[in-house]
Motif scaffolding. Sequence first.
Motif, PDB file in Angstrom:
ATOM      1  N   ALA A 360      13.497   0.060   2.298  1.00 36.45           N
ATOM      2  CA  ALA A 360      12.997  -0.850   3.329  1.00 36.45           C
ATOM      3  C   ALA A 360      11.492  -0.659   3.433  1.00 36.45           C
ATOM      4  N   MET A 361      10.821  -1.608   4.098  1.00 41.35           N
ATOM      5  CA  MET A 361       9.371  -1.511   4.258  1.00 41.35           C
ATOM      6  C   MET A 361       8.955  -1.897   5.665  1.00 41.35           C
ATOM      7  N   LEU A 362       7.915  -1.220   6.143  1.00 43.96           N
ATOM      8  CA  LEU A 362       7.228  -1.585   7.378  1.00 43.96           C
ATOM      9  C   LEU A 362       5.825  -2.053   7.017  1.00 43.96           C
ATOM     10  N   PHE A 363       5.348  -3.107   7.674  1.00 42.81           N
ATOM     11  CA  PHE A 363       3.991  -3.591   7.467  1.00 42.81           C
ATOM     12  C   PHE A 363       3.164  -3.372   8.727  1.00 42.81           C
ATOM     13  N   VAL A 364       1.898  -3.008   8.535  1.00 40.69           N
ATOM     14  CA  VAL A 364       0.942  -2.857   9.626  1.00 40.69           C
ATOM     15  C   VAL A 364      -0.046  -4.016   9.553  1.00 40.69           C
ATOM     16  N   ARG A 365      -0.355  -4.592  10.695  1.00 44.95           N
ATOM     17  CA  ARG A 365      -1.199  -5.786  10.770  1.00 44.95           C
ATOM     18  C   ARG A 365      -2.548  -5.596  10.073  1.00 44.95           C
ATOM     19  N   ASN A 366      -2.926  -6.617   9.327  1.00 44.71           N
ATOM     20  CA  ASN A 366      -4.217  -6.690   8.651  1.00 44.71           C
ATOM     21  C   ASN A 366      -4.956  -7.877   9.273  1.00 44.71           C
ATOM     22  N   PRO A 367      -6.012  -7.658  10.047  1.00 42.15           N
ATOM     23  CA  PRO A 367      -6.608  -8.744  10.839  1.00 42.15           C
ATOM     24  C   PRO A 367      -7.204  -9.881  10.016  1.00 42.15           C
ATOM     25  N   THR A 368      -7.610  -9.610   8.785  1.00 38.60           N
ATOM     26  CA  THR A 368      -8.198 -10.658   7.957  1.00 38.60           C
ATOM     27  C   THR A 368      -7.244 -11.141   6.864  1.00 38.60           C
ATOM     28  N   GLY A 369      -6.232 -10.352   6.560  1.00 35.47           N
ATOM     29  CA  GLY A 369      -5.354 -10.675   5.451  1.00 35.47           C
ATOM     30  C   GLY A 369      -5.915 -10.293   4.103  1.00 35.47           C
ATOM     31  N   VAL A 370      -7.163  -9.807   4.068  1.00 41.14           N
ATOM     32  CA  VAL A 370      -7.811  -9.459   2.800  1.00 41.14           C
ATOM     33  C   VAL A 370      -7.265  -8.140   2.287  1.00 41.14           C
ATOM     34  N   SER A 371      -6.929  -8.092   0.993  1.00 33.92           N
ATOM     35  CA  SER A 371      -6.459  -6.860   0.368  1.00 33.92           C
ATOM     36  C   SER A 371      -6.980  -6.813  -1.066  1.00 33.92           C
ATOM     37  N   HIS A 372      -6.853  -5.648  -1.699  1.00 30.82           N
ATOM     38  CA  HIS A 372      -7.422  -5.437  -3.042  1.00 30.82           C
ATOM     39  C   HIS A 372      -8.918  -5.755  -3.023  1.00 30.82           C
ATOM     40  N   SER A 373      -9.578  -5.352  -1.966  1.00 31.86           N
ATOM     41  CA  SER A 373     -10.998  -5.633  -1.760  1.00 31.86           C
ATOM     42  C   SER A 373     -11.578  -4.561  -0.846  1.00 31.86           C
ATOM     43  N   PRO A 374     -12.874  -4.248  -1.001  1.00 28.83           N
ATOM     44  CA  PRO A 374     -13.495  -3.269  -0.098  1.00 28.83           C
ATOM     45  C   PRO A 374     -13.417  -3.658   1.368  1.00 28.83           C
ATOM     46  N   THR A 375     -13.245  -4.955   1.668  1.00 26.28           N
ATOM     47  CA  THR A 375     -13.210  -5.395   3.068  1.00 26.28           C
ATOM     48  C   THR A 375     -11.810  -5.323   3.670  1.00 26.28           C
ATOM     49  N   GLU A 376     -10.834  -4.852   2.919  1.00 22.00           N
ATOM     50  CA  GLU A 376      -9.486  -4.632   3.457  1.00 22.00           C
ATOM     51  C   GLU A 376      -9.575  -3.732   4.697  1.00 22.00           C
ATOM     52  N   SER A 377      -8.820  -4.073   5.751  1.00 21.79           N
ATOM     53  CA  SER A 377      -8.974  -3.301   6.982  1.00 21.79           C
ATOM     54  C   SER A 377      -7.719  -3.342   7.836  1.00 21.79           C
ATOM     55  N   ALA A 378      -7.670  -2.437   8.774  1.00 20.87           N
ATOM     56  CA  ALA A 378      -6.660  -2.411   9.828  1.00 20.87           C
ATOM     57  C   ALA A 378      -7.273  -1.623  10.977  1.00 20.87           C
ATOM     58  N   SER A 379      -7.002  -2.035  12.208  1.00 24.36           N
ATOM     59  CA  SER A 379      -7.601  -1.346  13.348  1.00 24.36           C
ATOM     60  C   SER A 379      -6.914  -0.009  13.573  1.00 24.36           C
ATOM     61  N   GLU A 380      -7.632   0.910  14.225  1.00 25.30           N
ATOM     62  CA  GLU A 380      -7.051   2.224  14.505  1.00 25.30           C
ATOM     63  C   GLU A 380      -5.819   2.100  15.402  1.00 25.30           C
ATOM     64  N   ASP A 381      -5.874   1.204  16.379  1.00 24.16           N
ATOM     65  CA  ASP A 381      -4.728   1.022  17.271  1.00 24.16           C
ATOM     66  C   ASP A 381      -3.500   0.544  16.507  1.00 24.16           C
ATOM     67  N   ASP A 382      -3.703  -0.375  15.548  1.00 23.86           N
ATOM     68  CA  ASP A 382      -2.576  -0.871  14.767  1.00 23.86           C
ATOM     69  C   ASP A 382      -2.039   0.204  13.836  1.00 23.86           C
ATOM     70  N   CYS A 383      -2.930   1.014  13.279  1.00 25.52           N
ATOM     71  CA  CYS A 383      -2.482   2.117  12.416  1.00 25.52           C
ATOM     72  C   CYS A 383      -1.656   3.127  13.217  1.00 25.52           C
ATOM     73  N   VAL A 384      -2.093   3.413  14.435  1.00 22.24           N
ATOM     74  CA  VAL A 384      -1.327   4.318  15.299  1.00 22.24           C
ATOM     75  C   VAL A 384       0.025   3.705  15.628  1.00 22.24           C
ATOM     76  N   ALA A 385       0.048   2.393  15.898  1.00 23.17           N
ATOM     77  CA  ALA A 385       1.322   1.719  16.155  1.00 23.17           C
ATOM     78  C   ALA A 385       2.247   1.833  14.953  1.00 23.17           C
ATOM     79  N   GLY A 386       1.664   1.758  13.751  1.00 24.92           N
ATOM     80  CA  GLY A 386       2.457   1.924  12.543  1.00 24.92           C
ATOM     81  C   GLY A 386       3.037   3.317  12.420  1.00 24.92           C
ATOM     82  N   VAL A 387       2.231   4.328  12.733  1.00 22.56           N
ATOM     83  CA  VAL A 387       2.705   5.717  12.692  1.00 22.56           C
ATOM     84  C   VAL A 387       3.857   5.925  13.669  1.00 22.56           C
ATOM     85  N   LEU A 388       3.694   5.408  14.884  1.00 21.94           N
ATOM     86  CA  LEU A 388       4.739   5.579  15.898  1.00 21.94           C
ATOM     87  C   LEU A 388       6.017   4.841  15.513  1.00 21.94           C
TER      88      LEU A 388
END
Length: 400
Positions: A360-388
């Motif tokens: 199974a997989m869990l996804f954490v929100r990516n505010p821009t949708g950009v991936s495979h790029s240096p501008t790929e990002s996720a907020s700290e709050d969303d990353c913490v939500a993913g950990v929890l």
Amino acid sequence: MWRELLPIGRHPASGGYRRFAWSGVDGDCRAWFEEQATARGLRYEADRNGNQWAWLGDPAEGNAVVTGSHLDSVPDGGAFDGPLGVVSAFAALDELRGREARFTRPLGIVNFGDEEGARFGLACVGSRLTAGQLTREQAHRLTDGDGVTLPRAMEAAGYDPDTIGADPERLARIGAFVELHVEQGRALDLSGDRVGIASAIWPHGRWRFDFRGEANHAGTTRLADRHDPMLSYAETVLAARREAELAGAVATFGKIAVEPNGVNAIPSLVRGWLDSRAEDQTSLDTVVGGIEKAARQYADAHGIDLEIVRESFTPVVEFDHVLRDELARILGTDTGLTVPVLGTGAGHDAGILSGSIPTAMLFVRNPTGVSHSPTESASEDDCVAGVLALADVLEGLACR
């Protein structure tokens, strides 16, 4: 953990990451993983295929719950694709220890090797080998852009390439694998949710198009006398966009090699790699078939020889419905979160392993949708939500 991992393999000019399989940078990432395992008193091991494991409890007991992802990157990739899942796995274990959770099943954290395929051209090499979807002989034939073979690269990194291959005994010990990953798209951003559950991975593949023409002088050869493979290639790129739009799919020519690659020379060879993905197999067949038909028509019109080779293919992956529904129950019923279920066009180790064990997989929100790029990002709050969320899932699966 994030601060320690962040500088490893980061290119100063692009700001992106170049963490390629069996390189010195890859070795630094592996050392980081082993350090994290050791610091937590976990049992560390690297398997025959170069995948790294950290165990709480004895995996030989069977029915283990495993989480993790990968640490390698695409050329100039972002910081989150892969590493977020590994960092979150260690952080989720820390969270559960803070809750004084009592484990009733072995827990494993894994870093799968060479997931992106950036160096040798084949994605998910570590998990494919483990699952028996890539043979030792096939792996030994893999070569990077500098002519270095996979066995040679493994030997240079201190691993024995003659031991690689299927590992059914290891897989038989795993009862469930849950991979957390940054979303590679904007579905969660558009829905306003921090975390999502994967439903399926779209079928996808890679095709190589070899357009062979005639090298000649760029300044003295009349346009009418040219057999320029670049024209056929360029027209095929545009055809790929049209076919993908018609089918609601995606198609990308993202890599190209040109010979002799001179500014003042008409090419003799243009080699382009197509990546195409669609929601279902019929749509994918329609897209790729349309691109191939157009490419052959353009090649014939310009007097170009064309060879098309399918280099890799992964059919649609439906994640284990029972495990997926259990994740939804844990996160929805037990925590009250709204957790959407969504598909993805990106391939993952969880998809490779799905044919052998429940995944199974869990996804954490990516505010821009950009991936495979240096501008790929996720907020700290969303990353913490993913950990929890991952901690809640692991507690629900391994601590009952």
